[in-house]
Design a protein around this motif. Structure first.
Motif, PDB file in Angstrom:
ATOM      1  N   VAL A 222       0.832  -1.208   0.000  1.00  0.00           N
ATOM      2  CA  VAL A 222       0.000   0.000   0.000  1.00  0.00           C
ATOM      3  C   VAL A 222       0.867   1.258   0.000  1.00  0.00           C
ATOM      4  CG1 VAL A 222      -1.685   1.323   1.342  1.00  0.00           C
ATOM      5  CG2 VAL A 222      -1.946  -1.158   1.102  1.00  0.00           C
ATOM      6  N   LEU A 223       1.905   1.252   0.834  1.00  0.00           N
ATOM      7  CA  LEU A 223       2.765   2.434   0.937  1.00  0.00           C
ATOM      8  C   LEU A 223       3.564   2.653  -0.351  1.00  0.00           C
ATOM      9  CD1 LEU A 223       4.097   1.962   4.584  1.00  0.00           C
ATOM     10  CD2 LEU A 223       2.520   3.741   3.798  1.00  0.00           C
ATOM     11  N   ALA A 224       4.149   1.596  -0.893  1.00  0.00           N
ATOM     12  CA  ALA A 224       4.978   1.737  -2.090  1.00  0.00           C
ATOM     13  C   ALA A 224       4.126   2.021  -3.324  1.00  0.00           C
ATOM     14  CB  ALA A 224       5.814   0.475  -2.303  1.00  0.00           C
ATOM     15  N   GLY A 225       3.122   1.169  -3.572  1.00  0.00           N
ATOM     16  CA  GLY A 225       2.284   1.355  -4.747  1.00  0.00           C
ATOM     17  C   GLY A 225       1.457   2.621  -4.691  1.00  0.00           C
ATOM     18  N   GLY A 226       0.841   2.859  -3.532  1.00  0.00           N
ATOM     19  CA  GLY A 226       0.030   4.071  -3.392  1.00  0.00           C
ATOM     20  C   GLY A 226       0.859   5.336  -3.451  1.00  0.00           C
ATOM     21  N   GLY A 227       2.017   5.318  -2.809  1.00  0.00           N
ATOM     22  CA  GLY A 227       2.878   6.500  -2.814  1.00  0.00           C
ATOM     23  C   GLY A 227       3.399   6.823  -4.201  1.00  0.00           C
ATOM     24  N   LEU A 228       3.893   5.812  -4.909  1.00  0.00           N
ATOM     25  CA  LEU A 228       4.424   6.052  -6.251  1.00  0.00           C
ATOM     26  C   LEU A 228       3.313   6.483  -7.201  1.00  0.00           C
ATOM     27  CD1 LEU A 228       6.872   5.933  -8.157  1.00  0.00           C
ATOM     28  CD2 LEU A 228       6.310   3.538  -8.596  1.00  0.00           C
ATOM     29  N   ALA A 229       2.146   5.847  -7.109  1.00  0.00           N
ATOM     30  CA  ALA A 229       1.028   6.210  -7.984  1.00  0.00           C
ATOM     31  C   ALA A 229       0.600   7.658  -7.744  1.00  0.00           C
ATOM     32  CB  ALA A 229      -0.150   5.260  -7.747  1.00  0.00           C
ATOM     33  N   ALA A 230       0.524   8.076  -6.481  1.00  0.00           N
ATOM     34  CA  ALA A 230       0.097   9.445  -6.173  1.00  0.00           C
ATOM     35  C   ALA A 230       1.100  10.474  -6.682  1.00  0.00           C
ATOM     36  CB  ALA A 230      -0.099   9.600  -4.665  1.00  0.00           C
ATOM     37  N   VAL A 231       2.388  10.190  -6.498  1.00  0.00           N
ATOM     38  CA  VAL A 231       3.421  11.125  -6.962  1.00  0.00           C
ATOM     39  C   VAL A 231       3.409  11.227  -8.478  1.00  0.00           C
ATOM     40  CG1 VAL A 231       5.920  11.454  -7.154  1.00  0.00           C
ATOM     41  CG2 VAL A 231       4.913  10.888  -4.944  1.00  0.00           C
ATOM     42  N   LEU A 232       3.332  10.102  -9.186  1.00  0.00           N
ATOM     43  CA  LEU A 232       3.317  10.137 -10.641  1.00  0.00           C
ATOM     44  C   LEU A 232       2.056  10.813 -11.168  1.00  0.00           C
ATOM     45  CD1 LEU A 232       4.754   6.653 -11.684  1.00  0.00           C
ATOM     46  CD2 LEU A 232       5.926   8.829 -11.451  1.00  0.00           C
TER      47      LEU A 232
END
Length: 500
Positions: A222-232
């Motif tokens: 959740v942290l890795a996928g959600g964080g990267l998706a939100a930033v991109l």
């Protein structure tokens, strides 16, 4: 030691070959063939679809603002599944993961071509992004495990092919397909490549079992996928909506928080989604710092340069793409040069020269916008591709020479997260500069580009300075260690399997 020098059999990875054609096709050829084809499709897809968006909007009766979901859906799915790629490869094997990703990407491409509504197209693009998010990290992991350290520079000659050609070919091919046929062919063009790669992979692709991942790290995912998706997502939409928009600042702040919390969580987790201890490797850490600004600058130029040709010089999409294509030839030239210069010059000097050369050439592009002859732009793009290629090939090789084999999946996952972030940031920066510096009526239209290009050049100059920290000695020691006879006692084998 020369990069092409054969390595003793005991140092090579010993994959389990697939049945049937695997008895006649080597693991290296199989991995190269599937990885190059898959990566070519995934990279080209990011540029070829952009050309078709106006035609898609006319066909579905959707204005430009409503078309963003086509790319955003793909990008978010890509971002979510890049972090999980290493875990899936370790848990289910690289062969099964790679073939499943290839099947998803190819099948979703066919579905995109049949979409009858913008909502259906967006859904199919999400499915395509799932496959795309897995393809590059898993494919790169297989390349690293198939090729011993001393042979990886030779493999770079093939690996650089999709990175060099796909971004330049996408706009040219996309423009031609849309004009000559319809936007549907932008997706259908993936089918023959994907089907052939899938059939070839089914018969030949070896498996490279990882250390295993017994438990799925849900918070890490959740942290890795959600964080990267939100930033991109924030970086992609910022040029259009503005950096002060809540729709940009909210996801950007949330993504940064997620990625910040990810670090202590993964370091304490018993079974982390991504083993962040790979950044303890000095060469890997330094090369990622070098590749980040270089990737941002390069993607920024590839976004800005065709736009300049279109808006200022009056080129159509096809001719803008053709004028950009010399960079691909330059990168391919660099991929042939690096293996020949690596031992004599060292990766540090090649990276410094590549970054400095790219900075000078991008500044030159700003000068060439002032009414120069169009033919002067072609050699400039060729030299830019060659400079960036020198840095990319040298840095990507140096990044993994001291990386233990069991950790390659985590390292390639982080590298691809960095690559996506760098590309999105570069395009966002270039787009923001071009929009905010728009000239009043009556100007020649080139002023925004004369300012934006030097800003991107500064990123390459910074990368060149960071490259001074790369240790040629450590790279040479890694090559020498790869050439030493392996200690084949049971204790030594256990240590190699566990990593440092």
């Amino acid at each position: 030691m020369a990069p092409g020098r054969p390595v003793r059999a005991e140092h090579a990875t010993s994959p389990v070959l697939a049945p049937r054609l695997g008895h006649w096709v080597s693991a290296k050829i199989a991995v190269c063939g599937v990885f190059v084809a898959a990566n070519f499709m995934a990279i080209m897809d990011t540029t070829i679809v952009n050309v078709s968006l106006p035609a898609i909007g006319r066909d579905f009766g959707v204005d430009p603002s409503g078309l963003s979901s086509v790319n955003v859906g793909y990008l978010v799915a890509l971002a979510v599944f890049i972090p999980v790629s290493g875990w899936l490869g370790n848990r289910f094997g690289t062969r099964r993961t790679a073939l499943t990703a290839l099947l998803l990407f190819t099948g979703a491409s066919g579905l995109c071509a049949t979409a009858g509504t913008i909502e259906a197209l967006t859904a199919y693009r999400v499915l395509q992004g799932v496959g795309g998010g897995l393809l590059a990290p898993v494919g790169m992991t297989m390349m690293l495990r198939a090729f011993p350290v001393a042979e990886r520079l030779r493999a770079q000659q093939y690996v650089m092919l999709p990175t060099a050609v796909a971004p330049a070919l996408g706009p040219v091919l996309g423009g031609w397909l849309v004009d000559a046929a319809s936007w549907h062919w932008v997706f259908l063009v993936n089918l023959p490549v994907g089907v052939l790669a899938l059939l070839f992979g089914l018969g030949t692709l070896p498996d490279f079992p990882g250390p295993g991942s017994p438990r799925f790290d849900v918070p890490g995912f959740v942290l890795a996928g959600g964080g990267l998706a939100a930033v991109l997502y924030a970086l992609t939409t910022a040029p259009d909506r503005g950096w002060g928009s809540g729709a940009v600042l909210g996801p950007l702040a949330g993504g940064v928080v997620f990625l910040t919390v990810l670090v202590p969580w993964e370091l304490r987790a018993r079974h982390p989604m991504i083993d962040l201890r790979v950044v303890e490797d000095q060469l890997f850490r330094t090369t990622q710092l070098v590749l980040l600004p270089t990737g941002a600058a390069f993607m920024g130029v590839l976004y800005l340069y065709p736009q300049f040709l279109h808006t200022v010089r009056g080129y159509d999409a096809l001719h803008s793409g053709m004028a950009t294509s010399p960079e691909a030839l330059g990168m391919l030239t660099a991929s042939q040069i690096v293996p020949r210069l690596h031992d004599r010059v060292g990766p540090r000097r090649l990276m410094v020269a590549g970054g400095a050369g790219a900075a000078l050439i991008i500044v030159g592009l700003a000068v060439l916008t002032a009414g120069s002859h169009p033919l002067a732009l072609y050699p400039a793009m060729y030299l830019l591709g060659m400079s960036v290629g020198l840095l990319f090939a040298s840095a990507q090789n140096a990044a993994f020479v001291t990386m233990p084999t069991p950790r390659t999946a985590d390292a390639t996952t982080l590298l691809n997260m960095q690559r996506q972030t760098a590309g999105a940031f570069g395009v966002a920066l270039a787009g923001t500069l071009a929009a905010s510096l728009a000239e009043p009526t009556g100007g020649d239209g080139a002023f925004p580009y004369r300012v934006a290009f030097p800003v991107l050049a500064a990123l390459c100059a910074g990368a060149s300075l960071l490259a001074l920290r790369v240790s040629d000695r450590r790279v040479q020691e890694a090559y020498a260690k790869a050439d030493e006879p392996a200690d084949d006692t049971p204790g030594a084998r256990s240590e190699r399997a566990a990593g440092p």
